[in-house]
Design a protein around this motif. Structure first.
Motif, short mmCIF file in Angstrom:
data_model
loop_
_atom_site.label_atom_id
_atom_site.label_comp_id
_atom_site.label_asym_id
_atom_site.label_seq_id
_atom_site.Cartn_x
_atom_site.Cartn_y
_atom_site.Cartn_z
N ALA A 49 0.83 -1.21 0.00
CA ALA A 49 0.00 0.00 0.00
C ALA A 49 0.86 1.25 0.00
O ALA A 49 0.41 2.33 -0.36
N GLY A 50 2.12 1.12 0.42
CA GLY A 50 2.99 2.29 0.47
C GLY A 50 4.41 1.88 0.81
O GLY A 50 4.70 0.69 1.04
N ALA A 51 5.30 2.89 0.86
CA ALA A 51 6.71 2.61 1.14
C ALA A 51 6.89 1.99 2.52
O ALA A 51 7.87 1.27 2.76
N GLY A 52 5.94 2.23 3.42
CA GLY A 52 6.03 1.67 4.76
C GLY A 52 5.94 0.16 4.79
O GLY A 52 6.29 -0.47 5.79
N ASP A 53 5.46 -0.45 3.71
CA ASP A 53 5.38 -1.92 3.67
C ASP A 53 6.71 -2.56 3.25
O ASP A 53 6.85 -3.79 3.32
N LEU A 54 7.64 -1.74 2.75
CA LEU A 54 8.92 -2.30 2.30
C LEU A 54 9.76 -2.72 3.52
O LEU A 54 9.58 -2.17 4.61
N PRO A 55 10.68 -3.67 3.35
CA PRO A 55 11.44 -4.20 4.51
C PRO A 55 12.56 -3.25 4.94
O PRO A 55 13.73 -3.60 4.89
N ALA A 56 12.22 -2.04 5.39
CA ALA A 56 13.24 -1.07 5.79
C ALA A 56 14.09 -1.61 6.93
O ALA A 56 13.56 -2.11 7.92
N GLY A 57 15.39 -1.52 6.77
CA GLY A 57 16.31 -1.92 7.83
C GLY A 57 16.54 -3.41 7.94
O GLY A 57 17.28 -3.86 8.81
N ILE A 58 15.92 -4.19 7.08
CA ILE A 58 16.05 -5.66 7.15
C ILE A 58 17.05 -6.13 6.10
O ILE A 58 17.07 -5.64 4.98
N THR A 59 17.87 -7.07 6.49
CA THR A 59 18.76 -7.69 5.51
C THR A 59 18.66 -9.21 5.63
O THR A 59 17.97 -9.72 6.51
N ASP A 60 19.31 -9.90 4.69
CA ASP A 60 19.19 -11.37 4.68
C ASP A 60 20.56 -12.03 4.68
O ASP A 60 21.53 -11.46 4.21
N ASP A 61 20.61 -13.23 5.20
CA ASP A 61 21.78 -14.10 5.09
C ASP A 61 21.36 -15.28 4.24
O ASP A 61 20.40 -15.97 4.58
N GLN A 62 22.05 -15.48 3.14
CA GLN A 62 21.72 -16.61 2.26
C GLN A 62 22.96 -17.47 2.06
O GLN A 62 24.03 -16.96 1.76
N GLU A 63 22.77 -18.76 2.22
CA GLU A 63 23.83 -19.75 2.00
C GLU A 63 23.16 -20.97 1.37
O GLU A 63 21.93 -21.06 1.38
N PRO A 64 23.92 -21.93 0.87
CA PRO A 64 23.28 -23.12 0.32
C PRO A 64 22.35 -23.79 1.34
O PRO A 64 22.78 -24.15 2.44
N GLY A 65 21.08 -23.86 1.02
CA GLY A 65 20.11 -24.50 1.90
C GLY A 65 19.75 -23.69 3.13
O GLY A 65 19.15 -24.23 4.06
N ARG A 66 20.10 -22.40 3.16
CA ARG A 66 19.83 -21.61 4.38
C ARG A 66 19.45 -20.18 4.01
O ARG A 66 20.07 -19.55 3.16
N TYR A 67 18.41 -19.67 4.70
CA TYR A 67 17.94 -18.29 4.50
C TYR A 67 17.48 -17.75 5.84
O TYR A 67 16.67 -18.39 6.52
N ARG A 68 17.99 -16.61 6.23
CA ARG A 68 17.58 -15.98 7.49
C ARG A 68 17.50 -14.47 7.29
O ARG A 68 18.32 -13.89 6.58
N LEU A 69 16.53 -13.84 7.96
CA LEU A 69 16.47 -12.39 7.98
C LEU A 69 17.06 -11.90 9.29
O LEU A 69 16.99 -12.58 10.31
N ARG A 70 17.61 -10.70 9.24
CA ARG A 70 18.10 -10.08 10.48
C ARG A 70 18.05 -8.57 10.29
O ARG A 70 17.90 -8.06 9.17
N GLN A 71 18.19 -7.87 11.42
CA GLN A 71 18.21 -6.42 11.37
C GLN A 71 19.51 -5.98 10.70
O GLN A 71 20.58 -6.47 11.04
N GLY A 72 19.43 -5.08 9.73
CA GLY A 72 20.63 -4.57 9.08
C GLY A 72 21.25 -3.45 9.90
O GLY A 72 20.78 -3.09 10.98
#
Ligand code: SF4
Ligand code: SF4
Length: 386
Positions: A49-72
């Motif tokens: 609905a707006g820019a507020g829905d975007l994942p501000a400040g969030i980043t991801d860790d991706q590796e083979p077979g692994r995905y995690r979000l964390r605070q950037g």
């Protein structure tokens, strides 16, 4: 690279408020705006609905077979790599009815089911995914047989791409020539190209128009003309992503795979592969589908549905009562060889854009770059040790 942008390219700088207005403008114009958002611990694509829905400040860790979000470490709106899903579902529906038939007094009446199509703005399309859309455009609209459903959805789509300023742990788009920058703005298929860069006050977006519609939209939001320092900051952010990309595909992978079809390494992969087909579902360029017909119990109505399929299923290659690729080794080889080698014969380009999703989301962490490298290493080559 964004570094090629000059202040006179029509580029402007948007802050978060201006991005919000751009989204409002699109919504007022009848667009459903689809963008990245956090759902169930992953960055997925959905209506925003707006820019507020975007994942501000969030980043991801991706590796083979692994995905995690964390605070950037910043409030970046686009500070993560490829979202869990590609964008193909908005252009090539995962499951849809093609036609319905109904018994009448004199026989059957058959009617095509019109596809659900509305104006859709795709916000946050990464360079690798933009290349994937161009590949799907080629497959569905420029290869002799036009898929009218895809064509109609693509015509109703507006694309706002965002260059990558953070490489994921499984990306290798740079070695596929598909990112992390968008070099040819005029022919990339997007309408607007954004590049995020950070200043003390928060994230800013360098916005380049890539189509007449994109230029029109940017003229309607309160950005300011980009200066040389803005362009330089944006270019530097993208170069940082290129520098930190840890994986790459051997440069001659198409011929390497072509001469490795009888290689014992396929059995080695098959011993690990579950045949689940996740890699094909998350791949932004895999386009195989199947059709299923069904009738009601009384035999008065029938319908045909089309849904995504995978070369990892036995049914996919079943001919005359049996699958022609009955072993896991044959199915994995088919997938990798089509993507990296036979796609060149079929479409004159690679079918892989290096997004890394098949590596991240494979439940056993099978890595397409490592498997290609293993083929090279078994040839006694050391140049593949990247
Ligand atoms: S094969 Fe893997 S890395 Fe290549 S485009 Fe598909 S999902 Fe992305
Ligand atoms: S390579 Fe991984 S994701 Fe693909 S079918 Fe095998 S186990 Fe599933």
């Amino acid at each position: 690279m964004a570094g090629a942008t000059r202040p006179d390219d029509g580029a402007c700088v948007l802050d978060t408020g201006a991005l919000e207005q751009l989204i409002e403008l699109l919504r007022a114009d009848g667009y459903r705006v689809v963008g990245p958002q956090v759902t169930d611990g992953a960055i997925v694509l959905g209506t925003i609905a707006g820019a507020g829905d975007l994942p501000a400040g969030i980043t991801d860790d991706q590796e083979p077979g692994r995905y995690r979000l964390r605070q950037g470490t910043s409030q970046a709106l686009f500070g993560y790599a490829a979202p869990a899903q590609g964008w193909k579902r908005f252009l090539f529906a995962p499951d849809e009815t093609l036609w319905r038939a109904e018994r009448t007094d004199g026989g059957f009446r058959c009617e095509e089911e019109p596809p659900a199509i509305g104006r859709t703005a795709l916000l946050g399309v990464r360079p690798c995914d933009l290349r994937a859309v161009d590949i799907l455009d080629q497959v569905f609209t420029r290869s002799g047989v036009v898929d009218r459903r895809y064509q109609a959805r693509r015509a109703a789509a507006l694309i706002i791409a965002v260059e990558c300023t953070q490489a994921g742990g499984t990306c290798f788009c740079a070695s596929m020539g598909a990112g992390p920058d968008i070099a040819d703005a005029a022919n990339c298929g997007a309408d607007i190209i954004l590049t995020e860069f950070l200043v003390d006050a928060g994230p800013l977006l360098l916005a380049r128009p890539a189509s007449a519609r994109g230029a029109e939209l940017l003229a309607g939001v309160p950005g300011w003309r980009a200066g040389a320092a803005d362009c330089e900051a944006a270019a530097e952010a993208v170069k940082g992503a290129a520098r930190s990309m840890g994986r790459q595909m051997p440069a001659d992978v198409a011929t390497l795979v072509g001469r490795s079809l009888d290689h014992p390494h396929w059995a080695d992969v098959a011993a690990r592969c579950l045949g689940c087909g996740t890699c094909t579902a998350v791949c932004p360029t895999c386009f195989c589908s199947t059709v299923e017909d069904s009738t009601d119990l009384a035999g008065t109505t029938a319908e045909r549905r089309r849904r995504w399929d995978s070369c990892f299923t036995l049914d996919f290659s079943t001919l005359h009562g049996g699958p022609i690729r009955s072993s896991g080794a044959a199915r994995y080889r088919q997938w990798l060889a089509h993507k990296l080698a036979h796609w060149w014969e079929q479409f004159g380009r690679s079918g892989c854009v290096g997004c890394g999703r098949c590596i991240t989301w494979c439940p056993v962490g099978i890595d397409i770059t490592a498997e290609a490298r293993a083929l090279a290493e078994r040839e006694g080559r050391t140049d593949a040790n990247h």
